[in-house]
Design an enzyme around this catalytic site. Structure first.
Site, mmCIF file in Angstrom:
data_model
loop_
_atom_site.group_PDB
_atom_site.id
_atom_site.type_symbol
_atom_site.label_atom_id
_atom_site.label_comp_id
_atom_site.label_asym_id
_atom_site.label_seq_id
_atom_site.Cartn_x
_atom_site.Cartn_y
_atom_site.Cartn_z
ATOM 1 N N ASP A 219 75.808 89.092 81.963
ATOM 2 C CA ASP A 219 76.791 89.215 80.871
ATOM 3 C C ASP A 219 77.717 88.002 80.750
ATOM 4 O OD1 ASP A 219 75.856 91.742 80.352
ATOM 5 O OD2 ASP A 219 77.704 92.804 80.835
ATOM 6 N N CYS B 117 71.155 93.878 79.063
ATOM 7 C CA CYS B 117 70.521 93.427 80.311
ATOM 8 C C CYS B 117 69.042 93.729 80.409
ATOM 9 C CB CYS B 117 71.207 94.048 81.529
ATOM 10 S SG CYS B 117 72.996 93.887 81.531
#
Ligand SMILES: *[C@@H]1O[C@H](CO)[C@@H](O)[C@H](O)[C@H]1NC(C)=O
Ligand SMILES: *[C@@H]1O[C@H](CO)[C@@H](O)[C@H](O)[C@H]1NC(C)=O
Ligand SMILES: *[C@@H]1O[C@H](CO)[C@@H](O)[C@H](O)[C@H]1NC(C)=O
Ligand SMILES: *[C@@H]1O[C@H](CO)[C@@H](O)[C@H](O)[C@H]1NC(C)=O
Ligand SMILES: *[C@@H]1O[C@H](CO)[C@@H](O)[C@H](O)[C@H]1NC(C)=O
Ligand SMILES: *[C@@H]1O[C@H](CO)[C@@H](O)[C@H](O)[C@H]1NC(C)=O
Ligand SMILES: *[C@@H]1O[C@H](CO)[C@@H](O)[C@H](O)[C@H]1NC(C)=O
Ligand SMILES: *[C@@H]1O[C@H](CO)[C@@H](O)[C@H](O)[C@H]1NC(C)=O
Length: 577
Positions: free
Chosen positions: A42, A77
């Site tokens: 992230d 993700c």
């Protein structure tokens, strides 16, 4: 006469003392390069986080090349990582979420990828492969051995539900049972593990691929907050104690899209309220915690490169730094998070140094995470596979790279909001549906565009040349007076939509050269070519990208028209073949 003498002489030399030396030289130049691949979780590019990691900047970026227009194809993700390690768009992996039924490790296994993905391919090509850190979501205490992830000589994976517990990571090494690291900081744990694997890798004669995937600067999540009854609470990341005091005066860049006075965006984004000062302050604090949490990664990179320098492999090793998806805080009024198609979420850092890579260069051609495996194949001299949806990045002098101006961005499901004020979303929700969309990001000669179609029928078009922060949606197909790129706006939209129609279901070469599907004679290879007015009526007639409804997964029946028209000559248009 003279020539044959030389041949004879060199032949003579070859059978005498020159043999061992020549063999040695040959072995050195034949030895495939190693790879050290570091991927954070992230980490944004657009919010300027890389400016705060001096080791990563000086030891990778400045010692190599910066791919300044590098994108992910799905800003979440698990889908992004599965796309990365298979070289395929999410619509071709159908791993579209972080957990079953649409995604996660069990879905990755069910789709057959555990037998057919990068580490397996690279081992077959003669590599020792190692991985430590987060592989993908829903690889958990209950799924990690059903079956074990394949293709690694050494692995030590973070397991859910403890993946994001900064002070209680649970790891699972090779085929051993899971082990808890309660009380230790997650970045200290991965630093030990990655140095251990690097030492193992350096002991073998075979080339290696070592992937290191720390959790920082992802939000902290404590188990118990991950069940479906209790919405996930994603709180600020936790830095190492030695970094807690840093960056006290740093604030998020106040770009034009930061908490803008007018609503921006589409779907749920366009409904967000203006943030008050407490929420803005919380965003700045959240950002500082991310920068602090990244310091541990910066030290880890420093340690790994120092170890490589002590070996004799530094000059034969590609070192890569990137992130699995981007991140936003406050842009378009959004609380912290990813999952959107805006610049903050789809752009990630990509720095690479290594043999033959020029120092201090910036490459501006477009690349994406699905180009990475093709790139590693090419750098290792392994023939490319037909099922890659990506193409090598232009790194090697004689590269098979096909330059492309498009990025296909895809998302199915909800947007998850993070931080203390996550619930400032619509109706106090921290998980927002209607976040299913597909889009095309185009960066070509003389244009810089983003075109999206959402499941609720919303559309966006941003001209990033004049509006780099995506605050003015110019999607107005009914407006016949506006022009873009010298053409009526609706004619440009027709082209973009037709391109997206191809990209939404492309496979292999059609993902790499999408215009060929519409113009098989190859007379059109870019948006610019397609804009020629002779094609206006043809593009007007193309079926339009749409959804039946907002669903959380990829069901063909929900995805609107799948086949468009192909331009044969001025008179006969037929469906794609
Ligand atoms: C790594 O695994 C491959 C495939 O199983 C094997 O051929 C190779 O010998 C292993 N390398 C080491 C150092 O054990
Ligand atoms: C840490 O994780 C383990 C699972 O690996 C769990 O059993 C334990 O309760 C956790 N400890 C804390 C303090 O949360
Ligand atoms: C990014 O951070 C660096 C280092 O603090 C600073 O010099 C630069 O102005 C920042 N850029 C933006 C856009 O905030
Ligand atoms: C905000 O919206 C108002 C009303 O539509 C408009 O006049 C103004 O120019 C907009 N401001 C910005 C910064 O776009
Ligand atoms: C700011 O907004 C948040 C979220 O809506 C709210 O909880 C908080 O009370 C507000 N603070 C002030 C000072 O208005
Ligand atoms: C989601 O989209 C549907 C249309 O597919 C619409 O009816 C619904 O109101 C939307 N929900 C939200 C929360 O925007
Ligand atoms: C079309 O767009 C232009 C430029 O944004 C604007 O000035 C004009 O009023 C619009 N026309 C209509 C019919 O909406
Ligand atoms: C994707 O996976 C879902 C869930 O297993 C399944 O229902 C769907 O049909 C799959 N989509 C495609 C295009 O295969």
């Amino acid at each position: 006469m003279k020539l044959s003498t030389v041949v004879a002489l060199s032949g003579l030399l070859a059978v005498s003392e020159a043999v061992p030396q020549q063999k040695l030289l040959q072995r050195q130049s034949d030895k495939k390069p190693n790879f050290l691949f570091v991927m954070t979780d992230d980490q944004d590019l657009q919010l300027n986080s890389t400016a705060y990691t001096p080791q990563i900047l000086s030891r990778i970026k400045e010692k190599g090349t910066d791919f300044a227009n590098h994108f992910v194809t799905t800003s979440l993700c698990c889908p992004s990582r599965v796309s990365l390690w298979t070289g395929r768009q999410a619509h071709n992996t159908n791993v579209t979420d972080v957990r079953p039924p649409w995604g996660g490790y069990p879905k990755f296994v069910a789709q057959g990828f555990n037998d057919d993905w990068f580490p397996v391919w690279f081992q077959n090509a003669g590599y020792n492969t190692y991985y430590t850190g987060k592989l993908m979501n829903a690889q958990s205490l209950s799924t990690y051995n059903k079956p074990f992830a394949k293709g690694f000589n050494g692995s030590d994976f973070l397991l859910d539900p403890h993946t994001y517990s900064y002070y209680n990571a649970t790891y699972q090494r090779n085929h051993e049972p899971p082990k808890s690291y309660a009380g230790q900081h997650t970045t200290d744990v991965i630093a030990d593990k990655s140095l251990g694997f690097l030492n193992d890798a350096l002991e073998s004669d075979r080339p290696f691929f070592l992937a290191v995937s720390p959790v920082a600067p992802h939000s902290n999540i404590e188990p118990g907050s991950m069940s479906s009854s209790d919405p996930t609470r994603m709180t600020e990341p936790i830095p190492l104690p030695r970094h807690q005091h840093l960056f006290q005066d740093v604030k998020l860049p106040r770009t034009p899209n930061f908490n803008p006075l007018n609503n921006t965006g589409a779907s749920w984004v366009s409904k967000l309220a203006l943030q008050n000062q407490s929420v803005v302050d919380a965003g700045d604090h959240f950002y500082r915690q991310r920068l602090r949490a990244l310091q541990g990664v910066d030290e880890l990179v420093d340690a790994l490169i120092t170890r490589l320098e002590e070996s004799d492999e530094i000059d034969n090793t590609y070192i890569i730094f990137t992130s699995d998806n981007g991140f936003h805080i406050g842009q378009h009024r959004m609380p912290p998070g990813k999952t959107t198609g805006y610049e903050e979420d789809i752009r990630v850092p990509f720095f690479i140094r290594g043999p033959g890579i020029p120092e201090g260069q910036t490459v501006t051609s477009v690349s994406t995470h699905i180009d990475l495996v093709p790139t590693f194949f090419e750098l290792a001299g392994v023939p490319l596979r037909d099922d890659f949806d990506g193409t090598p990045m232009p790194i090697k002098r004689k590269s098979a790279a096909v330059s492309h101006e498009h990025v296909t961005v895809e998302f199915w499901g909800s947007a998850v909001l993070e931080g203390d004020f996550a619930a400032i979303g619509v109706d106090g929700q921290t998980k927002l549906g209607n976040n299913t969309y597909k889009s095309a990001r185009i960066l070509g000669e003389g244009y810089n565009l983003y075109y999206s179609v959402w499941c609720n029928g919303d559309h966006e078009l941003y001209d990033l040349t004049s509006d780099p922060y995506q605050t003015h949606n110019i999607y107005t197909p009914a407006n016949t007076t506006t022009h873009l790129l010298g053409r009526p706006l609706h004619d440009v939209i027709n082209r973009l939509d037709a391109l997206l129609l191809v990209l939404q279901s492309c496979k292999g070469t059609t993902c790499i050269q999408p215009w060929k599907v519409i113009h098989p004679d190859e007379s059109v290879q870019s948006l610019r070519d397609a804009l020629t007015s002779q094609y206006d009526a043809f593009y007007q007639r193309q079926p339009k990208v749409s959804y039946e409804q907002c669903l959380d997964g990829y069901l063909i029946s929900n995805e609107g028209p799948q086949v468009g028209l192909q331009y044969r000559d001025g008179l006969s248009w037929s469906a794609w073949v």
